[in-house]
Design a protein around this motif. Structure first.
Motif, PDB file in Angstrom:
ATOM      1  N   PRO A   1       2.392   7.513   0.515  1.00  0.00           N
ATOM      2  CA  PRO A   1       3.421   6.471   0.575  1.00  0.00           C
ATOM      3  C   PRO A   1       4.406   6.750   1.697  1.00  0.00           C
ATOM      4  N   ARG A   2       4.917   5.700   2.306  1.00  0.00           N
ATOM      5  CA  ARG A   2       5.770   5.873   3.471  1.00  0.00           C
ATOM      6  C   ARG A   2       7.019   5.004   3.325  1.00  0.00           C
ATOM      7  N   ASP A   3       7.076   3.894   4.009  1.00  0.00           N
ATOM      8  CA  ASP A   3       8.269   3.053   4.018  1.00  0.00           C
ATOM      9  C   ASP A   3       8.474   2.373   2.664  1.00  0.00           C
ATOM     10  N   ILE A   4       9.744   2.215   2.264  1.00  0.00           N
ATOM     11  CA  ILE A   4      10.111   1.495   1.043  1.00  0.00           C
ATOM     12  C   ILE A   4      11.139   0.431   1.412  1.00  0.00           C
ATOM     13  N   ALA A   5      10.995  -0.754   0.851  1.00  0.00           N
ATOM     14  CA  ALA A   5      11.966  -1.823   1.088  1.00  0.00           C
ATOM     15  C   ALA A   5      12.290  -2.500  -0.233  1.00  0.00           C
TER      16      ALA A   5
ATOM     17  N   MET B   1      10.488  -4.612  -4.896  1.00  0.00           N
ATOM     18  CA  MET B   1      10.377  -3.401  -4.100  1.00  0.00           C
ATOM     19  C   MET B   1       8.970  -3.297  -3.537  1.00  0.00           C
ATOM     20  N   ALA B   2       8.855  -3.076  -2.216  1.00  0.00           N
ATOM     21  CA  ALA B   2       7.561  -2.925  -1.560  1.00  0.00           C
ATOM     22  C   ALA B   2       7.423  -1.502  -1.039  1.00  0.00           C
ATOM     23  N   VAL B   3       6.212  -0.967  -1.099  1.00  0.00           N
ATOM     24  CA  VAL B   3       5.917   0.389  -0.638  1.00  0.00           C
ATOM     25  C   VAL B   3       4.701   0.331   0.279  1.00  0.00           C
TER      26      VAL B   3
ATOM     27  N   ASN C   1      -4.094   2.638   2.914  1.00  0.00           N
ATOM     28  CA  ASN C   1      -4.387   1.315   3.469  1.00  0.00           C
ATOM     29  C   ASN C   1      -3.976   0.206   2.509  1.00  0.00           C
ATOM     30  N   ASP C   2      -2.765   0.333   1.965  1.00  0.00           N
ATOM     31  CA  ASP C   2      -2.321  -0.627   0.964  1.00  0.00           C
ATOM     32  C   ASP C   2      -0.812  -0.792   1.036  1.00  0.00           C
ATOM     33  N   VAL C   3      -0.353  -1.890   0.509  1.00  0.00           N
ATOM     34  CA  VAL C   3       1.064  -2.126   0.266  1.00  0.00           C
ATOM     35  C   VAL C   3       1.206  -2.512  -1.192  1.00  0.00           C
ATOM     36  N   PHE C   4       2.114  -1.846  -1.900  1.00  0.00           N
ATOM     37  CA  PHE C   4       2.323  -2.112  -3.314  1.00  0.00           C
ATOM     38  C   PHE C   4       3.638  -2.854  -3.510  1.00  0.00           C
TER      39      PHE C   4
END
Length: 413
Positions: A131-135, A141-143, A149-152
């Motif tokens: 996991p890297r960037d969080i917004a 909330m997006a991760v 290779n995913d966005v949660f």
């Protein structure tokens, strides 16, 4: 929730060491129509709080990665703060996100909960790989899970470790008949959520930025817009003529490994890492492949030279703005560049540098500024920062190579 005796402590700013204070009016804060107070950062400013390490000073050995409620192993990307004041940090190599009920006001406070693992001592890949960037925005909330290779997507924002499984926004494998599969993410590095419901993803490995005008609820909901390419069938870097081949030079509408995105719903900024620049759209894009309005880090849109100066970067990363200031991590030069006013001109120079005493030095953990690594970190040095986050009167810096997050207090004058 665990009680870690988070009492209030007084903030103490370091006296100016190199450079002078630079003052501005920041967006946010205040109320009732009052003008927010001016705030300032100083070149080579010391951090006030460290998370993930017991203190600011340490040998390389005790700056190494660790696990537990108080340690990180290569935390990366920008942290995020919820509307309720909870802090989320991606502990990348431990395949988890650490959550804090409040932003720590003293060194080395442990996390209150963990996402992606069942406890604080597990660090194997599971829900997250890296996991890297969080917004956080508009109640979601997006991760960005870089190696997964995913966005949660979490909705609502989790408040403890018992949250339900988030929605995946990427297919497990791309369509073999569609090499630029619109529903597949290839090394997504950064995410942004605006208060008006827009979701932006830096799909780094496919050299494009994807935009949803409303937050999607499944991986099958295609994005509304694409930047860096003219359509969803292309994914080559710096391919202005869209012939599937890389061109000799970038342009205002191409990308080469975008690694940071920021938006307030009205403007958009993208860290175009391998073109050594940041692109800015003065109004939020409405067309596929729309060219940017402003470039910083380069004198114009058709160059991609790495440089070390107020105007240049080497691999800009997870950037952030509070609406007035813009902060950009420059990982390979071990610094964060700050603009006191949101850039409006090509090649506009940064005003402040953090992690170095001036715009010419580039070594990691170089407190004495002799051009070499001192062998230990300090409160004002950096080692490969990859993310930043403004929150109220604070700037958080993800100091990845030192396995810590730094909190700098912006002075109110």
């Amino acid at each position: 929730m665990m009680d870690h005796s988070r009492h209030q402590t007084s903030w103490r700013l370091a006296a100016p060491i190199l450079g002078t204070a630079l003052t501005l009016t920041a967006c946010g804060g205040g109320g009732g129509g009052d003008t927010p107070p001016p705030t300032a950062l100083e070149t080579f400013q010391k951090a006030d709080v460290v998370i993930g390490q017991p203190d600011f000073i340490g040998t390389e050995a005790n700056q190494n990665g660790s696990i537990g409620a108080s340690g990180f192993d290569k935390p990366a990307g920008s942290p995020a703060v919820s509307a309720e004041g909870q802090l989320f940090i991606s502990d990348t190599w431990n395949a988890r996100i650490l959550g804090y009920d409040v932003i720590p006001d003293m060194n080395s406070l442990p996390a209150d909960f963990v996402l992606g693992q069942g406890d604080f001592t597990s660090g194997e890949s599971g829900l997250f790989v890296r996991p890297r960037d969080i917004a956080i925005g508009d109640g979601n909330m997006a991760v960005a899970d870089y190696n997964g290779n995913d966005v949660f997507l979490y909705g609502p924002v989790p408040t403890d470790g018992t949250t339900v499984t988030p929605v995946s926004l990427s297919k497990v494998f791309p369509d073999p008949g569609s090499p630029c599969d619109v529903n597949y993410r290839n090394f997504p590095t950064s995410v942004a959520l605006s208060g008006n419901g827009k979701l932006v993803i830096a799909d780094s490995g496919q050299h494009r930025v994807l935009i949803w005008n409303t937050v999607p609820n499944s991986r099958d909901q295609a994005p509304d817009l694409i930047l860096g390419q003219s359509d969803f069938n292309h994914c080559t870097e710096n391919d202005t003529d869209q012939d599937g081949e890389k061109d000799d030079a970038p342009s205002a509408n191409t990308l080469n490994y975008p690694a940071g995105v920021w938006t307030d719903g009205e403007r958009l900024a993208v860290a175009d890492r391998h073109n050594y620049r940041v692109l800015i759209w003065n109004t939020f894009p409405t067309e596929n492949g729309q060219p940017a309005d402003v470039v910083i880090g380069q004198p114009g849109f058709n160059t991609s030279n790495a440089s070390v100066s107020p105007a240049g970067y080497f691999w800009p990363d997870g950037l952030d703005s509070n609406g007035t200031q813009l902060a950009v991590p420059d990982a390979s030069n071990h610094r964060v560049l700050v603009w006191n006013t949101f850039p409006t001109e090509n090649g506009q120079l940064a005003d402040v540098v953090l992690g170095q005493g001036d715009f010419r030095h580039t070594s990691r953990n170089d407190d004495n500024q002799d051009g070499s690594d001192d062998g230990s970190a300090t409160a004002r040095t950096l080692n490969g920062p990859t993310g930043v986050r403004f929150h109220d009167d604070k700037l958080l810096i993800n100091d990845t190579g030192n396995n810590r997050v730094l909190i700098l207090q912006l002075r109110t004058e």
